[in-house]
Scaffold this motif. Structure first.
Motif, PDB file in Angstrom:
ATOM      1  N   THR A  17       0.849  -1.324   0.127  1.00  0.00           N
ATOM      2  CA  THR A  17       0.045   0.152  -0.040  1.00  0.00           C
ATOM      3  C   THR A  17       0.887   1.118   0.087  1.00  0.00           C
ATOM      4  O   THR A  17       0.459   2.383  -0.468  1.00  0.00           O
ATOM      5  N   LYS A  20       2.446   1.490  -3.511  1.00  0.00           N
ATOM      6  CA  LYS A  20       1.427   1.982  -4.359  1.00  0.00           C
ATOM      7  C   LYS A  20       1.498   3.642  -4.192  1.00  0.00           C
ATOM      8  O   LYS A  20       1.408   4.363  -5.357  1.00  0.00           O
ATOM      9  N   THR A 185       0.596  -1.274   7.983  1.00  0.00           N
ATOM     10  CA  THR A 185       0.470  -1.157   6.726  1.00  0.00           C
ATOM     11  C   THR A 185      -0.444  -2.144   6.099  1.00  0.00           C
ATOM     12  O   THR A 185      -0.941  -2.052   5.079  1.00  0.00           O
ATOM     13  N   HIS A 186      -0.756  -3.152   6.840  1.00  0.00           N
ATOM     14  CA  HIS A 186      -1.540  -4.206   6.271  1.00  0.00           C
ATOM     15  C   HIS A 186      -3.094  -3.652   6.563  1.00  0.00           C
ATOM     16  O   HIS A 186      -4.011  -4.012   5.610  1.00  0.00           O
ATOM     17  N   PRO A 188      -4.995  -0.984   5.826  1.00  0.00           N
ATOM     18  CA  PRO A 188      -5.809  -0.295   4.653  1.00  0.00           C
ATOM     19  C   PRO A 188      -6.567  -1.327   3.826  1.00  0.00           C
ATOM     20  O   PRO A 188      -7.562  -1.033   3.245  1.00  0.00           O
ATOM     21  N   LEU A 189      -6.078  -2.726   3.793  1.00  0.00           N
ATOM     22  CA  LEU A 189      -6.706  -3.650   3.245  1.00  0.00           C
ATOM     23  C   LEU A 189      -8.088  -3.869   3.775  1.00  0.00           C
ATOM     24  O   LEU A 189      -8.964  -4.663   3.024  1.00  0.00           O
ATOM     25  N   LYS A 191     -10.139  -1.447   5.035  1.00  0.00           N
ATOM     26  CA  LYS A 191     -10.751  -0.290   5.136  1.00  0.00           C
ATOM     27  C   LYS A 191     -12.250  -0.349   5.072  1.00  0.00           C
ATOM     28  O   LYS A 191     -13.039   0.301   5.632  1.00  0.00           O
ATOM     29  N   ASP A 205      -4.415   6.386   7.117  1.00  0.00           N
ATOM     30  CA  ASP A 205      -3.174   5.559   6.803  1.00  0.00           C
ATOM     31  C   ASP A 205      -2.049   6.408   6.458  1.00  0.00           C
ATOM     32  O   ASP A 205      -2.098   7.268   5.904  1.00  0.00           O
ATOM     33  N   ALA A 207       0.370   6.198   4.043  1.00  0.00           N
ATOM     34  CA  ALA A 207       1.047   5.723   2.756  1.00  0.00           C
ATOM     35  C   ALA A 207       1.012   7.181   2.111  1.00  0.00           C
ATOM     36  O   ALA A 207       2.277   7.419   1.775  1.00  0.00           O
ATOM     37  N   ILE A 246      -4.068  -4.722  -4.715  1.00  0.00           N
ATOM     38  CA  ILE A 246      -3.407  -3.384  -4.275  1.00  0.00           C
ATOM     39  C   ILE A 246      -2.906  -2.519  -5.193  1.00  0.00           C
ATOM     40  O   ILE A 246      -2.939  -1.515  -5.401  1.00  0.00           O
TER      41      ILE A 246
END
Length: 261
Positions: A17, A20, A185-186, A188-189, A191, A205, A207, A246
């Protein structure tokens, strides 16, 4: 001029994430990403082990002549960032400070929740960073150790995941928070799940803020389409599937041994 990539590492798939977000902002740059899938999760490990793994991951990335390293793992950022900065000869960026900055910008009531791995929450890194920006903010933290294995399992919208989220987040909702930091950082998957459980609470998050911070170390001299190289310590079809979701496109995934360091 030699093209040198940006190195990024995480304990697994979640750091993509961050990759990206940085790649969207700087598409001309080359990237080498390492997900330590053989040793995920980091959040239940001891401080000593987290530091050891973080150093090994960073040294692996240095084999690719990276020009800077982004520690796209909140647990590693919480415990190993200062050591990595001392030990390495390239700039090192963590994700905790950018996440804290984004949360302080977002809150209106001054009540911020932070969720993360057990190790990240225990470190108090987010609380320290948030209070260093605004000492009048109230910070409420909650470890959510089951989230990472659920994500790595690919259970992003599963009924079990909703049940776990309700169990974890009910306590924070009772604190009248208006902002919730996804301190891993995992996360946000998840959300969609977290957003439904925490209705009307702003999810943060790190990112995008990390991408902005990364730009401070880039000279803007790179032109042309950048390349992305994704490495893992243990290959799995599940990783490839989530990675494609992602990134929005497919990239080859290579298995490497951390022992090369």
């Amino acid at each position: 001029m030699e093209r040198r990539p940006i190195g990024i590492f995480d304990s697994g798939v979640g750091g993509l994430t961050v990759l990206k977000a940085i790649r969207d902002r700087y598409p001309d740059e080359d990237f080498v990403y390492f997900g330590d899938t053989a040793r995920v999760p980091y959040g239940t490990k001891s401080e000593r082990t987290i530091i050891k793994y973080s150093l090994e991951n960073a040294r692996l990335l240095r084999k690719f002549n990276v020009k800077l390293i982004v520690v796209a793992c909140n647990t590693s950022s919480s415990y190993a960032l200062d050591i990595l900065k001392r030990e390495l000869d390239v700039p090192v960026i963590g994700v905790v400070r950018p996440g804290a900055v984004a949360a302080v910008k977002a809150t209106r009531t001054g009540n911020i929740g932070v969720i993360g791995t057990e190790a990240t929450v225990k470190s108090g890194a987010y609380r320290r960073e948030i209070l260093s920006i605004n000492p009048f903010i109230k910070v409420f933290q909650k470890p959510c150790p089951l989230f990472v294995p659920l994500i790595e399992e690919g259970w992003l919208e599963d009924r079990v995941t909703y049940m776990v989220a309700e169990r974890y987040l009910s306590e924070l909702k009772g604190k009248n928070i208006d902002t919730l930091v996804l301190g891993c950082t995992h996360y946000p998957l998840l959300k969609n799940v977290i957003g439904k459980v925490c209705n009307n609470i702003t999810l943060v998050d790190s990112a995008e803020e990390t991408a902005i911070e990364t730009g401070k170390f880039l000279g803007g001299e790179v032109k042309g389409n950048g390349e992305v190289r994704i490495l893992v310590s243990d290959m799995s079809r599940r990783f490839k599937k989530i990675a494609e979701m992602i990134m929005g496109e497919s990239f080859p995934v290579e298995e490497v041994s951390v022992d090369v360091c």
